[in-house]
Write a protein that holds these residues in place. Structure first.
Motif, PDB file in Angstrom:
ATOM      1  N   GLY A 195       7.813  12.620 -77.768  1.00 18.88           N
ATOM      2  CA  GLY A 195       8.951  12.145 -78.547  1.00 18.88           C
ATOM      3  C   GLY A 195      10.273  12.482 -77.888  1.00 18.88           C
ATOM      4  O   GLY A 195      10.416  13.526 -77.239  1.00 18.88           O
ATOM      5  N   HIS A 196      11.249  11.595 -78.069  1.00 12.25           N
ATOM      6  CA  HIS A 196      12.531  11.742 -77.380  1.00 12.25           C
ATOM      7  C   HIS A 196      13.653  12.245 -78.277  1.00 12.25           C
ATOM      8  O   HIS A 196      14.816  12.257 -77.865  1.00 12.25           O
ATOM      9  N   SER A 197      13.313  12.664 -79.497  1.00  6.76           N
ATOM     10  CA  SER A 197      14.307  13.383 -80.290  1.00  6.76           C
ATOM     11  C   SER A 197      14.422  14.790 -79.720  1.00  6.76           C
ATOM     12  O   SER A 197      13.483  15.296 -79.088  1.00  6.76           O
ATOM     13  N   LEU A 198      15.547  15.448 -79.952  1.00  2.00           N
ATOM     14  CA  LEU A 198      15.722  16.805 -79.435  1.00  2.00           C
ATOM     15  C   LEU A 198      14.690  17.740 -80.060  1.00  2.00           C
ATOM     16  O   LEU A 198      14.117  18.597 -79.370  1.00  2.00           O
ATOM     17  N   LEU A 239      14.487  11.334 -67.661  1.00  2.35           N
ATOM     18  CA  LEU A 239      15.709  12.108 -67.506  1.00  2.35           C
ATOM     19  C   LEU A 239      16.869  11.162 -67.185  1.00  2.35           C
ATOM     20  O   LEU A 239      16.838  10.455 -66.170  1.00  2.35           O
ATOM     21  N   PHE A 240      17.870  11.172 -68.047  1.00  2.00           N
ATOM     22  CA  PHE A 240      19.064  10.355 -67.843  1.00  2.00           C
ATOM     23  C   PHE A 240      20.285  11.226 -68.088  1.00  2.00           C
ATOM     24  O   PHE A 240      20.475  11.730 -69.197  1.00  2.00           O
ATOM     25  N   ASP A 241      21.112  11.407 -67.052  1.00  6.26           N
ATOM     26  CA  ASP A 241      22.330  12.187 -67.267  1.00  6.26           C
ATOM     27  C   ASP A 241      23.408  11.362 -67.952  1.00  6.26           C
ATOM     28  O   ASP A 241      24.363  11.906 -68.500  1.00  6.26           O
ATOM     29  N   ASP A 242      23.266  10.039 -67.943  1.00  5.57           N
ATOM     30  CA  ASP A 242      24.191   9.130 -68.607  1.00  5.57           C
ATOM     31  C   ASP A 242      23.574   8.691 -69.929  1.00  5.57           C
ATOM     32  O   ASP A 242      22.519   8.050 -69.950  1.00  5.57           O
ATOM     33  N   ALA A 243      24.238   9.014 -71.027  1.00 11.50           N
ATOM     34  CA  ALA A 243      23.698   8.688 -72.344  1.00 11.50           C
ATOM     35  C   ALA A 243      23.546   7.190 -72.559  1.00 11.50           C
ATOM     36  O   ALA A 243      22.744   6.752 -73.387  1.00 11.50           O
ATOM     37  N   HIS A 244      24.305   6.386 -71.817  1.00 14.94           N
ATOM     38  CA  HIS A 244      24.193   4.930 -71.949  1.00 14.94           C
ATOM     39  C   HIS A 244      22.917   4.400 -71.292  1.00 14.94           C
ATOM     40  O   HIS A 244      22.477   3.286 -71.581  1.00 14.94           O
ATOM     41  N   ALA A 245      22.316   5.197 -70.414  1.00 15.46           N
ATOM     42  CA  ALA A 245      21.115   4.763 -69.689  1.00 15.46           C
ATOM     43  C   ALA A 245      19.834   5.126 -70.423  1.00 15.46           C
ATOM     44  O   ALA A 245      18.803   4.485 -70.232  1.00 15.46           O
ATOM     45  N   GLY A 246      19.889   6.147 -71.269  1.00 12.88           N
ATOM     46  CA  GLY A 246      18.684   6.568 -71.985  1.00 12.88           C
ATOM     47  C   GLY A 246      18.949   7.814 -72.816  1.00 12.88           C
ATOM     48  O   GLY A 246      20.026   8.419 -72.743  1.00 12.88           O
ATOM     49  N   GLY A 247      17.942   8.195 -73.608  1.00 12.22           N
ATOM     50  CA  GLY A 247      18.066   9.353 -74.488  1.00 12.22           C
ATOM     51  C   GLY A 247      18.306  10.647 -73.728  1.00 12.22           C
ATOM     52  O   GLY A 247      17.873  10.803 -72.583  1.00 12.22           O
ATOM     53  N   GLN A 248      18.951  11.580 -74.393  1.00 14.40           N
ATOM     54  CA  GLN A 248      19.379  12.805 -73.731  1.00 14.40           C
ATOM     55  C   GLN A 248      18.466  14.002 -73.963  1.00 14.40           C
ATOM     56  O   GLN A 248      18.599  15.012 -73.275  1.00 14.40           O
ATOM     57  N   ALA A 249      17.541  13.923 -74.906  1.00 11.88           N
ATOM     58  CA  ALA A 249      16.728  15.090 -75.235  1.00 11.88           C
ATOM     59  C   ALA A 249      15.878  15.579 -74.064  1.00 11.88           C
ATOM     60  O   ALA A 249      15.883  16.783 -73.762  1.00 11.88           O
ATOM     61  N   PRO A 250      15.136  14.713 -73.346  1.00  8.90           N
ATOM     62  CA  PRO A 250      14.365  15.227 -72.205  1.00  8.90           C
ATOM     63  C   PRO A 250      15.259  15.862 -71.141  1.00  8.90           C
ATOM     64  O   PRO A 250      14.875  16.881 -70.531  1.00  8.90           O
ATOM     65  N   TYR A 251      16.428  15.296 -70.928  1.00  9.75           N
ATOM     66  CA  TYR A 251      17.347  15.846 -69.929  1.00  9.75           C
ATOM     67  C   TYR A 251      17.853  17.224 -70.362  1.00  9.75           C
ATOM     68  O   TYR A 251      17.995  18.135 -69.540  1.00  9.75           O
ATOM     69  N   ALA A 252      18.091  17.391 -71.668  1.00  7.63           N
ATOM     70  CA  ALA A 252      18.527  18.691 -72.175  1.00  7.63           C
ATOM     71  C   ALA A 252      17.440  19.743 -71.975  1.00  7.63           C
ATOM     72  O   ALA A 252      17.723  20.887 -71.591  1.00  7.63           O
ATOM     73  N   VAL A 253      16.193  19.371 -72.195  1.00  5.29           N
ATOM     74  CA  VAL A 253      15.076  20.303 -72.000  1.00  5.29           C
ATOM     75  C   VAL A 253      14.913  20.628 -70.516  1.00  5.29           C
ATOM     76  O   VAL A 253      14.650  21.784 -70.145  1.00  5.29           O
ATOM     77  N   HIS A 306      -0.769   9.398 -81.377  1.00  2.00           N
ATOM     78  CA  HIS A 306      -1.030   7.959 -81.295  1.00  2.00           C
ATOM     79  C   HIS A 306      -0.451   7.176 -82.467  1.00  2.00           C
ATOM     80  O   HIS A 306      -0.936   6.089 -82.792  1.00  2.00           O
ATOM     81  N   ARG A 307       0.622   7.702 -83.042  1.00  2.00           N
ATOM     82  CA  ARG A 307       1.365   6.978 -84.074  1.00  2.00           C
ATOM     83  C   ARG A 307       2.733   6.526 -83.567  1.00  2.00           C
ATOM     84  O   ARG A 307       3.553   6.053 -84.339  1.00  2.00           O
ATOM     85  N   GLY A 308       2.941   6.668 -82.268  1.00  2.00           N
ATOM     86  CA  GLY A 308       4.178   6.194 -81.662  1.00  2.00           C
ATOM     87  C   GLY A 308       5.338   7.158 -81.839  1.00  2.00           C
ATOM     88  O   GLY A 308       5.395   7.903 -82.828  1.00  2.00           O
ATOM     89  N   SER A 309       6.244   7.155 -80.874  1.00  2.00           N
ATOM     90  CA  SER A 309       7.476   7.942 -80.987  1.00  2.00           C
ATOM     91  C   SER A 309       8.476   7.203 -81.885  1.00  2.00           C
ATOM     92  O   SER A 309       8.205   6.096 -82.355  1.00  2.00           O
ATOM     93  N   GLU A 310       9.614   7.821 -82.077  1.00  8.06           N
ATOM     94  CA  GLU A 310      10.626   7.251 -82.967  1.00  8.06           C
ATOM     95  C   GLU A 310      10.981   5.824 -82.569  1.00  8.06           C
ATOM     96  O   GLU A 310      11.112   4.926 -83.412  1.00  8.06           O
ATOM     97  N   GLU A 311      11.109   5.580 -81.265  1.00 12.80           N
ATOM     98  CA  GLU A 311      11.562   4.279 -80.778  1.00 12.80           C
ATOM     99  C   GLU A 311      10.496   3.194 -80.833  1.00 12.80           C
ATOM    100  O   GLU A 311      10.769   2.024 -80.570  1.00 12.80           O
ATOM    101  N   HIS A 312       9.244   3.578 -81.173  1.00 12.66           N
ATOM    102  CA  HIS A 312       8.147   2.611 -81.245  1.00 12.66           C
ATOM    103  C   HIS A 312       7.900   2.093 -82.663  1.00 12.66           C
ATOM    104  O   HIS A 312       7.072   1.204 -82.848  1.00 12.66           O
ATOM    105  N   GLN A 313       8.610   2.654 -83.635  1.00  7.91           N
ATOM    106  CA  GLN A 313       8.318   2.311 -85.019  1.00  7.91           C
ATOM    107  C   GLN A 313       8.827   0.915 -85.379  1.00  7.91           C
ATOM    108  O   GLN A 313       9.645   0.328 -84.683  1.00  7.91           O
ATOM    109  N   LEU A 314       8.296   0.377 -86.464  1.00 10.88           N
ATOM    110  CA  LEU A 314       8.647  -0.961 -86.927  1.00 10.88           C
ATOM    111  C   LEU A 314      10.170  -1.096 -87.057  1.00 10.88           C
ATOM    112  O   LEU A 314      10.830  -0.266 -87.687  1.00 10.88           O
TER     113      LEU A 314
END
Length: 205
Positions: A138-141, A166-180, A68-76
């Motif tokens: 979190g969406h980091s690898l 899950l986004f196969d296009d890196a321009h559409a979203g982060g790639q870490a969940p798709y890699a997993v 409950h401290r937010g993922s990387e993309e939620h930080q200030l």
């Protein structure tokens, strides 16, 4: 039609499409008669409500894991930062108060068990087999791999692994969940059930 779905569900903060929510509910409803569901990354509880309403029908449990401290993309200063969820006195994101409020309003306090921790700490002595695991942390690898490695070992045979964003296009979203997701499919441990929008679904063999 999902019974007891709160009328204000669309106003709850979150990043879950309607078709993804319906798929989570349907799979949790099918699996929760066999055991509990684990959600990794609850944020303000939108997806937790869908899982919880399904589990409540079988008197089952959702373990809702989030620091409950937010993922990387939620930080200030980041793109998805929400000032309403920022505790200026502490200088930290805090989504737990909003999460608890939403569980109470949905009457899910007896179904949803919050686990306020990270994956590594929570999994260290975990013993309970899980009927479904939903990875949406979190969406980091590093974070996505940690969630996968900590929790898939506790998934029952025949249980569901769901991975969000899950986004196969890196321009559409982060790639870490798709890699997993690709790693899980290549492992030979899962049957691929396909995708619903950005939600990948697999069954443990």
């Amino acid at each position: 039609m999902i019974p007891d779905l709160p009328a204000d569900i669309d106003q709850i903060k979150g990043f879950l499409a309607d078709d993804e929510a319906a798929a989570l509910y349907e799979h949790a409803l099918a699996e929760s008669s066999k055991g509990p569901v684990l959600e990794i990354g609850s944020y303000c509880g939108k997806s937790t409500i869908y899982l919880g309403l399904a589990c409540r029908q079988h008197s089952s449990t959702v373990f809702a894991l989030d620091h409950h401290r937010g993922s990387e993309e939620h930080q200030l200063g980041e793109f998805f930062h929400d000032p309403d969820l920022y505790d200026g006195s502490e200088g930290l994101v805090d989504t737990f108060r909003e999460f608890r409020r939403n569980m109470r309003k949905a009457d899910l306090d007896d179904t949803v068990v919050p686990v306020v921790a990270g994956s590594e700490a929570a999994a260290r002595h975990w013993q309970t087999p899980l009927a479904m695991v939903f990875i949406d942390g979190g969406h980091s690898l590093e974070a996505a791999l940690l969630d996968y490695r900590c929790w898939t070992a506790h998934l029952m045979r025949g249980g569901i692994l769901a991975i969000h964003d899950l986004f196969d296009d890196a321009h559409a979203g982060g790639q870490a969940p798709y890699a997993v997701y690709r790693m899980a499919k290549a492992s030979g441990l899962f049957e691929d059930l396909g995708q619903v929008n950005t939600l990948g679904l697999l069954r443990r063999l």
